[in-house]
Design a protein around this motif. Structure first.
Motif, PDB file in Angstrom:
ATOM      1  N   HIS A  90       0.824  -1.210   0.000  1.00  0.00           N
ATOM      2  CA  HIS A  90       0.000   0.000   0.000  1.00  0.00           C
ATOM      3  C   HIS A  90       0.856   1.257   0.000  1.00  0.00           C
ATOM      4  N   ARG A  91       1.878   1.215   0.775  1.00  0.00           N
ATOM      5  CA  ARG A  91       2.754   2.385   0.850  1.00  0.00           C
ATOM      6  C   ARG A  91       3.340   2.724  -0.525  1.00  0.00           C
TER       7      ARG A  91
ATOM      8  N   LYS B 154       0.934   6.551  -6.847  1.00  0.00           N
ATOM      9  CA  LYS B 154      -0.266   7.324  -7.182  1.00  0.00           C
ATOM     10  C   LYS B 154       0.018   8.818  -7.028  1.00  0.00           C
ATOM     11  N   LYS B 155       0.734   9.145  -5.957  1.00  0.00           N
ATOM     12  CA  LYS B 155       1.071  10.543  -5.710  1.00  0.00           C
ATOM     13  C   LYS B 155       1.968  11.090  -6.837  1.00  0.00           C
TER      14      LYS B 155
ATOM     15  N   LYS C 257      -4.641  -5.798  -4.589  1.00  0.00           N
ATOM     16  CA  LYS C 257      -4.326  -4.507  -3.964  1.00  0.00           C
ATOM     17  C   LYS C 257      -3.973  -3.479  -5.033  1.00  0.00           C
TER      18      LYS C 257
ATOM     19  N   TYR D  68      -6.103   0.411  -6.932  1.00  0.00           N
ATOM     20  CA  TYR D  68      -5.575   1.762  -7.171  1.00  0.00           C
ATOM     21  C   TYR D  68      -5.731   2.212  -8.619  1.00  0.00           C
TER      22      TYR D  68
ATOM     23  N   GLN E 199       0.638   3.988  -2.866  1.00  0.00           N
ATOM     24  CA  GLN E 199       0.264   5.374  -2.590  1.00  0.00           C
ATOM     25  C   GLN E 199       1.306   6.341  -3.134  1.00  0.00           C
ATOM     26  N   THR E 200       2.545   5.968  -2.960  1.00  0.00           N
ATOM     27  CA  THR E 200       3.620   6.812  -3.476  1.00  0.00           C
ATOM     28  C   THR E 200       3.527   6.951  -4.986  1.00  0.00           C
TER      29      THR E 200
ATOM     30  N   ILE F  96     -10.898   3.542  -3.990  1.00  0.00           N
ATOM     31  CA  ILE F  96      -9.461   3.475  -3.742  1.00  0.00           C
ATOM     32  C   ILE F  96      -9.088   4.021  -2.379  1.00  0.00           C
ATOM     33  N   LYS F  97      -9.716   5.125  -2.043  1.00  0.00           N
ATOM     34  CA  LYS F  97      -9.312   5.798  -0.818  1.00  0.00           C
ATOM     35  C   LYS F  97      -9.622   4.999   0.451  1.00  0.00           C
TER      36      LYS F  97
END
Ligand SMILES: Nc1ncnc2c1ncn2[C@@H]1O[C@H](COP(=O)(O)OP(=O)(O)OP(=O)(O)O)[C@@H](O)[C@H]1O
Ligand SMILES: [Mg+2]
Lengths: 235, 424
Positions: A180-181, A187-188, A205, A209, A184-185, A233-234
């Motif tokens: 997840h980490r 995605k950012k 997982k 996203y 998220q990165t 997603i959130k």
């Protein structure tokens, strides 16, 4: 803007006396800033497709146009340049160079571009900070955890500010928290820097996203779903 | 990029250790063997130069033609005058006169009757002039077994073998029988002041060494000499310089019509030394060549093994956008770096060993008892300037060639194949 355009792509591998068709008449296109992924059973052609888009392999038929260039027409030199400037790779097994430090691993792509030492240093540290591993700059890959290694790999892919990042099973070796980490990165990165991401994955997982999921079955596009609810997603 | 490569070599021992060891061994052998060969041949040349050939040598052409028979009736005359001219024409050289002679040595008993007799090979050199370097040049002082150098006329050094065979002691008398320059019979009695052993059969066999002035008197060779030897004051034998001295001397003093006119020969013209000198050069060259081939094959294989282990790395680097030709180039740079490191270490080790063997030769005189060639008994290596770079030739060439061949195997592989071997 279209960053990738695939027309009637066919990939055959020689097998015995005949051929094995790994990709069959694929037609797809990707806009700048997409966060898309190929899913499908093992052997369905996901990796093969990513490699052709990354100009590591060539089409048997049809065309693949990346950043306005047809990969089948590129010379060795031109395809190396395309990868070096415009495409970042992230692999399942991280594939960091074991003898070099985190800093040097990330620096490598820039070294190939004749960028000055001070600018390299700035860009590398920026990327490492982005991924929250600047404190490991001097470590060797074997001293890092899997999650940290994959963050280094992402830093290596993004440091040259590519338009496209190709990620082949990036979470397969990671636990759920690290997965997840990482996602998220990425995605950012996708949202803030407008980098297009293309995944190949089995991982539920990852799929959560993605904005677009393309299912491959036996080398064909079985489905192509865009605009999956962002709300999901959130959660 | 070089820094990047260098770091890789230093940090990844498995990448560099084996090839470096191979290069070190090869370079070490090259330097050691070259130093050894150089040493042996330069000793051989020195012994020949100091005892018989000089760096250059002047004889009458008639004497030269039958040199082996020591035809002193054809010897040079007015040599002091000639040496004076030589000294002014060639001030960078030292000129010495020598007389060679044969005869019979007779050892008398208390009553003056013959106790023993043997053939003798005589050498007369300048031992008594205060500044003469001849005793040092011929290593006489160090070769004396008993007694000492002649200090006045009428004294002689006798071969230790000869003295032992006939029970001759220091202080006793010997009589030399022979013929004068003009063919009449001569005899002269000498006091044995010492016995001598050069450790070389050809030099020791029945030798008698006397001062040149004694020989001139005894052989009726007033102001005459069998030969005049010239030595360069600085450095050893130099063929180019010897050639030019020879050419200018012969043009000035030698005449083809006059067989008694002096004629100059250089070291290489004499005793078949030409062949030995060429041999020394070609042996070194051959050795370097053989080592290049052998090391290249070994390094090719270590390069292949190393390359196989590094397919993964090459795959990653290709994916990161490095060109294949650039990877190939870095493989070559790596080889050059490793070759350099190995060559430096190998050369240092080789030079140290050569230096040791230069200072402490290996004594082969036991084996050389019956060798009739003029050879030194103790073999020494020699540190020469070329030893500082000669090892780099096989070190760098073999390492580069080996890795170029190994790298080519990788180069030929398709990008897709290399990527395939990345376990993505
Ligand atoms: N170089 C090659 N030579 C021959 N066949 C190949 C080659 N590369 C891939 N294939 C075949 O093509 C098919 C697709 O392979 P690919 O690696 O793209 O599958 P994938 O979808 O990535 O599978 P996975 O989910 O297991 O990674 C497979 O059947 C594979 O055996
Ligand atoms: Mg795959």
């Amino acid at each position: 803007m279209e960053v990738i355009k695939i027309n009637n792509l066919v990939k055959r591998f020689p097998m015995g006396k005949g051929y094995f068709t790994a990709l069959n008449k694929i037609n797809l296109s990707f806009e700048k800033g997409e966060f898309a992924g190929f899913v499908g059973p093992s052997g369905s052609g996901k990796t093969t497709l990513l490699n052709i888009i990354g100009s590591l392999d060539t089409p048997s038929d049809g065309s693949v146009i990346v950043m306005g260039k047809s990969v089948s027409d590129l010379t060795y030199k031109q395809s190396a340049r395309l990868r070096n400037k415009h495409i970042g790779f992230i692999f399942q097994t991280y594939n960091l160079l074991p003898v070099y430090t985190v800093f040097e691993n990330v620096e490598f792509s820039l070294l190939l571009q004749n960028i000055s030492a001070s600018e390299r240093k700035k860009a590398v540290m920026e990327a490492l900070e982005w991924l929250d591993i600047a404190d490991k700059a001097k470590s060797k890959p074997n001293m890092l955890s899997g999650g940290e290694c994959q963050r280094v790999a992402i830093a290596r892919a993004m440091v040259k500010k590519p338009e496209i990042i190709l990620a082949d099973e990036p979470t397969a070796n990671l636990d759920s928290e690290n997965s997840h980490r990482i996602l998220q990165t990425m995605k950012k990165l996708n949202e803030e820097l407008k980098v297009s991401f293309l995944f190949a994955t089995h991982d539920e997982k990852v799929m959560k996203y993605l904005d677009r999921i393309i299912a491959l079955v036996d080398g064909r596009v079985a489905s192509d779903e865009k605009n999956i609810s962002k709300l999901e997603i959130k959660v | 990029m070089l820094k990047f490569i260098f770091k890789g070599i230093i940090r990844d021992r498995s990448r560099s250790l084996l090839p470096i060891i191979v290069v070190i061994i090869g370079v070490f052998i090259t330097v050691l063997m070259s130093g050894w060969i150089k040493g042996i041949f330069s000793d051989l040349i020195d012994v020949n130069a100091n005892f018989t050939t000089g760096h250059v040598k002047i004889m009458t052409s008639a004497y030269a033609e039958n040199e082996a028979q020591i035809p002193n009736d054809l010897a040079l005359l007015d040599v002091d005058e000639l040496i004076k001219k030589l000294n002014s024409d060639y001030p960078h050289m030292e000129w010495v006169k020598r007389i060679n002679f044969g005869g019979l040595l007779d050892i008398p008993d208390k009553n003056g009757e013959t106790r023993a007799q043997g053939p003798a090979v005589g050498r007369a050199v300048d031992l008594l002039s205060p500044h003469s370097k001849e005793a040092e040049r011929m290593n006489i002082l160090k070769s004396i077994v008993k007694g000492s150098l002649p200090t006045k006329q009428g004294e002689a050094l006798i071969s230790n073998d000869f003295a032992e065979k006939f029970g001759l002691k220091v202080g006793e008398k010997v009589t030399l029988f022979g013929s004068t320059m003009y063919g009449s019979m001569m005899f002269k009695t000498f006091t044995v002041c010492g016995t001598i052993s050069f450790g070389s059969a050809i030099l020791d066999r029945g030798a008698i060494i006397i001062d040149i002035s004694d020989a001139q008197i005894a052989l009726d060779m007033n102001d005459g000499a069998s030969e005049i030897l010239g030595f360069f004051n600085e450095g050893g034998y130099n063929d180019v310089m010897a050639d030019s001295v020879k050419a200018s001397f012969n043009a000035k003093y030698s005449s083809a019509d006059d067989e008694f006119s002096p004629q100059m020969f250089k070291l290489r013209d004499q005793n078949g030394l030409d062949r030995y000198i060429s041999l020394a050069d070609s042996v070194s060259g051959l050795m370097v060549f053989v080592l290049i081939i052998a090391m290249s094959i070994v390094l090719w294989n270590t390069g292949l093994l190393g390359g196989l282990r590094r397919y993964n790395e090459y795959g990653i680097r290709l994916a990161l956008g490095e060109e294949k030709s650039h990877i190939y180039k870095t493989i070559i740079y790596e080889a050059i770096l490793i070759g350099l490191i190995g060559s430096i270490i190998g050369t240092a080790l080789g030079l140290a060993s050569v230096y040791y063997l230069q200072e402490n030769g290996i004594d082969f005189s036991g084996l050389m008892k019956n060798v009739t060639m003029m050879m030194p008994g103790v073999y020494r290596a020699k540190v020469t300037p070329d030893l500082f770079y000669i090892g780099f030739i096989p070190g760098l060439v073999a390492m580069t060639l080996g890795n170029a061949l190994a790298g080519f195997t990788i180069y030929k592989r398709k990008t897709a194949k290399l990527i395939k071997e990345l376990d993505v």
